[in-house]
Write an enzyme that holds these catalytic residues in place. Structure first.
Site, PDB file in Angstrom:
ATOM      1  N   GLY A  64      37.635 -30.472 -10.498  1.00 18.09           N
ATOM      2  CA  GLY A  64      36.375 -30.650 -11.208  1.00 18.09           C
ATOM      3  C   GLY A  64      35.407 -31.446 -10.368  1.00 18.09           C
ATOM      4  O   GLY A  64      35.530 -31.516  -9.139  1.00 18.09           O
ATOM      5  N   SER A  65      34.463 -32.071 -11.035  1.00 20.14           N
ATOM      6  CA  SER A  65      33.378 -32.722 -10.294  1.00 20.14           C
ATOM      7  C   SER A  65      33.841 -34.053  -9.697  1.00 20.14           C
ATOM      8  O   SER A  65      34.807 -34.665 -10.152  1.00 20.14           O
ATOM      9  CB  SER A  65      32.198 -32.969 -11.232  1.00 20.14           C
ATOM     10  OG  SER A  65      32.592 -33.870 -12.237  1.00 20.14           O
ATOM     11  N   CYS A 118      32.744 -24.649  -5.662  1.00 22.69           N
ATOM     12  CA  CYS A 118      32.887 -25.850  -4.843  1.00 22.69           C
ATOM     13  C   CYS A 118      32.629 -25.521  -3.377  1.00 22.69           C
ATOM     14  O   CYS A 118      32.201 -26.371  -2.612  1.00 22.69           O
ATOM     15  CB  CYS A 118      34.278 -26.430  -5.030  1.00 22.69           C
ATOM     16  SG  CYS A 118      35.573 -25.197  -4.821  1.00 22.69           S
ATOM     17  N   TRP A 157      35.539 -25.051 -15.354  1.00 21.51           N
ATOM     18  CA  TRP A 157      35.199 -23.771 -15.982  1.00 21.51           C
ATOM     19  C   TRP A 157      34.841 -22.691 -14.972  1.00 21.51           C
ATOM     20  O   TRP A 157      34.783 -21.527 -15.313  1.00 21.51           O
ATOM     21  CB  TRP A 157      33.996 -23.966 -16.937  1.00 21.51           C
ATOM     22  CG  TRP A 157      32.841 -24.595 -16.213  1.00 21.51           C
ATOM     23  CD1 TRP A 157      32.552 -25.923 -16.155  1.00 21.51           C
ATOM     24  CD2 TRP A 157      31.893 -23.934 -15.389  1.00 21.51           C
ATOM     25  NE1 TRP A 157      31.477 -26.140 -15.338  1.00 21.51           N
ATOM     26  CE2 TRP A 157      31.047 -24.919 -14.857  1.00 21.51           C
ATOM     27  CE3 TRP A 157      31.661 -22.594 -15.040  1.00 21.51           C
ATOM     28  CZ2 TRP A 157      30.002 -24.617 -13.999  1.00 21.51           C
ATOM     29  CZ3 TRP A 157      30.619 -22.299 -14.186  1.00 21.51           C
ATOM     30  CH2 TRP A 157      29.798 -23.310 -13.682  1.00 21.51           C
ATOM     31  N   ASN A 158      34.562 -23.073 -13.698  1.00 22.13           N
ATOM     32  CA  ASN A 158      33.895 -22.089 -12.825  1.00 22.13           C
ATOM     33  C   ASN A 158      34.822 -20.992 -12.294  1.00 22.13           C
ATOM     34  O   ASN A 158      34.406 -19.847 -12.140  1.00 22.13           O
ATOM     35  CB  ASN A 158      33.126 -22.770 -11.688  1.00 22.13           C
ATOM     36  CG  ASN A 158      34.004 -23.558 -10.755  1.00 22.13           C
ATOM     37  OD1 ASN A 158      35.093 -23.986 -11.117  1.00 22.13           O
ATOM     38  ND2 ASN A 158      33.538 -23.747  -9.540  1.00 22.13           N
ATOM     39  N   GLU A 181      25.671 -32.099  -4.626  1.00 22.82           N
ATOM     40  CA  GLU A 181      26.089 -30.714  -4.880  1.00 22.82           C
ATOM     41  C   GLU A 181      25.032 -30.041  -5.769  1.00 22.82           C
ATOM     42  O   GLU A 181      24.575 -30.633  -6.748  1.00 22.82           O
ATOM     43  CB  GLU A 181      27.437 -30.753  -5.606  1.00 22.82           C
ATOM     44  CG  GLU A 181      28.124 -29.413  -5.673  1.00 22.82           C
ATOM     45  CD  GLU A 181      29.492 -29.492  -6.358  1.00 22.82           C
ATOM     46  OE1 GLU A 181      29.636 -30.254  -7.339  1.00 22.82           O
ATOM     47  OE2 GLU A 181      30.414 -28.784  -5.912  1.00 22.82           O
ATOM     48  N   LYS A 215      44.917 -28.984 -19.790  1.00 27.22           N
ATOM     49  CA  LYS A 215      43.639 -29.086 -20.498  1.00 27.22           C
ATOM     50  C   LYS A 215      42.591 -28.246 -19.793  1.00 27.22           C
ATOM     51  O   LYS A 215      42.108 -28.600 -18.716  1.00 27.22           O
ATOM     52  CB  LYS A 215      43.138 -30.528 -20.575  1.00 27.22           C
ATOM     53  CG  LYS A 215      42.044 -30.635 -21.650  1.00 27.22           C
ATOM     54  CD  LYS A 215      41.173 -31.858 -21.535  1.00 27.22           C
ATOM     55  CE  LYS A 215      39.947 -31.640 -20.711  1.00 27.22           C
ATOM     56  NZ  LYS A 215      39.052 -30.578 -21.149  1.00 27.22           N
ATOM     57  N   PRO A 216      42.270 -27.082 -20.398  1.00 29.69           N
ATOM     58  CA  PRO A 216      41.198 -26.293 -19.787  1.00 29.69           C
ATOM     59  C   PRO A 216      39.862 -26.966 -20.035  1.00 29.69           C
ATOM     60  O   PRO A 216      39.770 -27.896 -20.847  1.00 29.69           O
ATOM     61  CB  PRO A 216      41.274 -24.954 -20.544  1.00 29.69           C
ATOM     62  CG  PRO A 216      41.969 -25.243 -21.828  1.00 29.69           C
ATOM     63  CD  PRO A 216      42.779 -26.503 -21.647  1.00 29.69           C
ATOM     64  N   GLU A 228      40.841 -32.109  -6.550  1.00 26.56           N
ATOM     65  CA  GLU A 228      40.081 -31.014  -5.935  1.00 26.56           C
ATOM     66  C   GLU A 228      38.659 -31.132  -6.458  1.00 26.56           C
ATOM     67  O   GLU A 228      38.371 -30.692  -7.578  1.00 26.56           O
ATOM     68  CB  GLU A 228      40.683 -29.654  -6.327  1.00 26.56           C
ATOM     69  CG  GLU A 228      42.099 -29.422  -5.847  1.00 26.56           C
ATOM     70  CD  GLU A 228      42.173 -29.125  -4.358  1.00 26.56           C
ATOM     71  OE1 GLU A 228      41.134 -29.169  -3.669  1.00 26.56           O
ATOM     72  OE2 GLU A 228      43.287 -28.853  -3.889  1.00 26.56           O
ATOM     73  N   LEU A 229      37.778 -31.726  -5.658  1.00 24.18           N
ATOM     74  CA  LEU A 229      36.448 -32.071  -6.184  1.00 24.18           C
ATOM     75  C   LEU A 229      35.344 -31.206  -5.565  1.00 24.18           C
ATOM     76  O   LEU A 229      35.618 -30.199  -4.934  1.00 24.18           O
ATOM     77  CB  LEU A 229      36.191 -33.566  -5.961  1.00 24.18           C
ATOM     78  CG  LEU A 229      37.314 -34.494  -6.454  1.00 24.18           C
ATOM     79  CD1 LEU A 229      36.968 -35.950  -6.189  1.00 24.18           C
ATOM     80  CD2 LEU A 229      37.633 -34.266  -7.910  1.00 24.18           C
TER      81      LEU A 229
END
Ligand code: NAD
Length: 531
Positions: free
Chosen positions: A235-236, A291, A160-161, A390, A184-185, A257-258
């Site tokens: 995402g996370s 991130c 979402w960021n 994080e 999928k958003p 991409e974390l």
């Protein structure tokens, strides 16, 4: 400015869905809710297992025809997409403000990066995806061509960021390379996702080439069970591990991409005033929900006090959390209540372990609980959660170090490795330090700005993930290499050295050839002439 060292403890609460959901007969619905005003922005249907099966069949069926179109046609549609994004850009910016709680200026920066990305892939895709020929030394009688093939159906799962940039980037590369896309958003970005869909369809992409599916994590997991051919996840780290495990069982290739715990190293010869301004910007942009937010600063001890003093100055002077409706606001809301609690917990943990917490511009008024004050943390130790996990908030810990080597060691002593930076006026020294940093992107005298570079590959190492988006590498990541090998001329029977029958001639020839060609020394090569 508020400085505190007293100790209180807040419980850490897990992330949970906070946006609205309701049921309309059989249909479950996700409501998008403004994190500040709590206004309902719109609704989307939550995908059912049956929806997922049907949509997967549609995108799969559409893929071969899509891939067989000339790349020029797909590039043309990408150009159309750039135009349709432009037509929708005000609505998109407003949605980032309403749905992600951003201030419009920072939403516009994200929008600019999206345009840069589209522009870049319009320019380079045709050439980058062109087949290439190569000469094979051991097979001079054959021609080889390497073709980049689309995987098939690419599942794009987005956070979402930065919901526009981090959705459009993998979607654009997947589509232009000939894949169809299931998107999928985030459950916190459903309305932004709908605007992305609108722009894609307005550009003329066929409906079944791109499909959107809404839902929470369980829908993301069900989409993987439906067996896409490739997954691009942003995402996370926690979710990334789950996705990698599930995809691993099915051997589906994944790009991850974390998260990050980015560090900046400030050397004694840095321009301290500019550095302080840069660190503050890169630590609080998007309320630190990035991130690549600076979450650790290692500064050489002789200039530490000066740097801290200038950072305090800029945090106080330049930074104002608040709603976009207030023209003074420089960053917006923390997306969820749970995320606010995580940030508070890390600060409390640090305070309990002896850190000094200094906050600025305490937000007031409606929705104030979602606007987190910019926070500087000193007297930091490695055992604080703030230094390990994080944070995803506008919190910057500063740690004095005694040598360049110590700074490099501490920079690399992290589970994460997304991006890093070195701040110095000595370019050669800076380059030497950069070369030793373990991260996917390393900058000198800047940090987050690499997000605005579509030309360069993007991605991390260690727990920050693997694979690359952006740059030519991003296109390569959306494709696999297929090698074609055809005859240049036919080898007469008996001279086809690798084939049966293994005649005495073939055995002797290969033995002699081996010494002659690969012998390490002149003496080795002479062995070719021995019987
Ligand atoms: P998240 O992991 O909670 O969710 C991301 C997406 O994954 C959402 O769409 C969510 O619905 C989906 N999801 C959740 N569980 C799933 C499962 N089991 N299977 C499949 N899908 C699932 O992340 P977030 O809170 O939306 O985003 C913030 C995180 O993203 C931070 O850690 C941040 O560092 C990271 N991030 C990384 C980059 C990068 O480029 N490396 C960029 C932006 C954000």
């Amino acid at each position: 400015m508020t400085e505190q060292t007293a100790s209180t403890t807040l419980p850490l609460q897990g992330l949970y869905p906070e946006n609205g959901h309701r049921t309309d007969g059989e249909q479950k619905i996700i409501q998008s809710i403004n994190p500040v005003t709590k206004a309902v922005l719109g609704e989307v249907p939550l995908a059912t297992p049956q929806d997922i099966q049907t949509i997967m069949q549609r995108v799969r069926a559409a893929q071969p025809a899509w891939a067989s179109r000339p790349v020029e046609e797909r590039v043309k549609l990408l150009r159309n997409l750039q135009k349709s994004i432009y037509r929708n850009h005000e609505a998109m910016i407003q949605m980032l403000v309403d749905e992600a709680g951003k201030v419009a200026h920072e939403a516009r920066i994200e929008m600019i990066d999206v345009f840069g990305m589209a522009e870049y892939y319009v320019k380079v895709s045709k050439k980058a995806l062109k087949p290439r020929k190569t000469y094979v030394m051991l097979l001079p009688y054959r021609r080889q061509k390497i073709v980049r093939k689309p995987y098939g159906v690419v599942l794009v799962i987005a956070p979402w960021n930065f919901p526009l940039l981090l959705s459009f980037t993998p979607i654009m590369t997947a589509l232009v390379a000939g894949n169809t896309v299931l998107y999928k958003p985030s459950e916190y970005g459903t309305q932004t996702g709908e605007l992305i869909k609108k722009a894609i369809y307005e550009a003329g992409f066929p409906e079944d080439v791109f499909q959107i599916v809404h839902g929470y994590g369980d829908v993301g997991a069900a989409l993987i069970d439906a067996h896409p051919d490739k997954i691009c996840f942003t995402g996370s780290e926690v979710t990334g591990r789950k996705i990698a495990t599930k995809a691993g069982e099915k051997l589906i290739p994944v790009t991850l991409e974390l998260g990050g715990k980015d560090a900046a190293i400030v050397l004694e010869d840095a321009d301290i005033d500019r550095t302080a301004r840069g660190l503050v910007w890169a630590g609080v942009l998007n309320a630190g929900q990035m991130c690549v937010s600076i979450e650790r600063v290692y500064v050489m001890r002789p200039v530490a006090d000066q740097l801290i003093e200038r950072m305090k100055y800029y945090m106080d002077k330049h930074v104002r959390p608040g709603p976009d409706s207030n023209p003074q606001s420089t960053y917006g809301a923390i997306i969820t209540e749970a995320q606010v609690k995580i940030i508070q917990h890390q600060i409390e943990d640090a305070r309990a372990k002896g850190a000094t917490i200094t906050t600025f511009s305490e937000p007031k008024g409606d929705g104030g609980e979602r606007f987190f004050a910019p926070t500087l943390v000193t007297n930091v130790t490695a055992d604080m959660e703030l230094m390990q996990r994080e944070t995803f908030g506008p919190v910057i810990p500063v740690i004095p170090v005694d040598s360049e080597e110590e700074a490099i060691r501490l920079h690399n002593d992290s589970e994460y490795g997304l991006t890093g930076s070195v701040w110095t006026e000595d370019v050669e020294r800076g380059k030497r330090v950069m070369a030793k940093l373990e991260a996917g992107v390393v900058s000198m005298n800047d940090h987050v700005v690499s997000m605005s570079a579509p030309e360069t590959p993007w991605g991390g190492i260690k727990s920050s993930g693997y694979g690359r988006t952006r740059g030519i590498e991003g296109l390569m990541d959306a494709t696999y290499a297929q090698t074609f090998s055809v005859e240049r001329f036919r080898i007469p029977f008996g001279f086809d050295l690798f084939w049966l029958p293994y005649t005495p001639f073939k055995r002797a020839f290969l033995r002699r050839f081996f010494h002659l060609w690969f012998g390490a020394t002149f003496k080795d090569r002479l062995k070719a002439f021995k019987p």
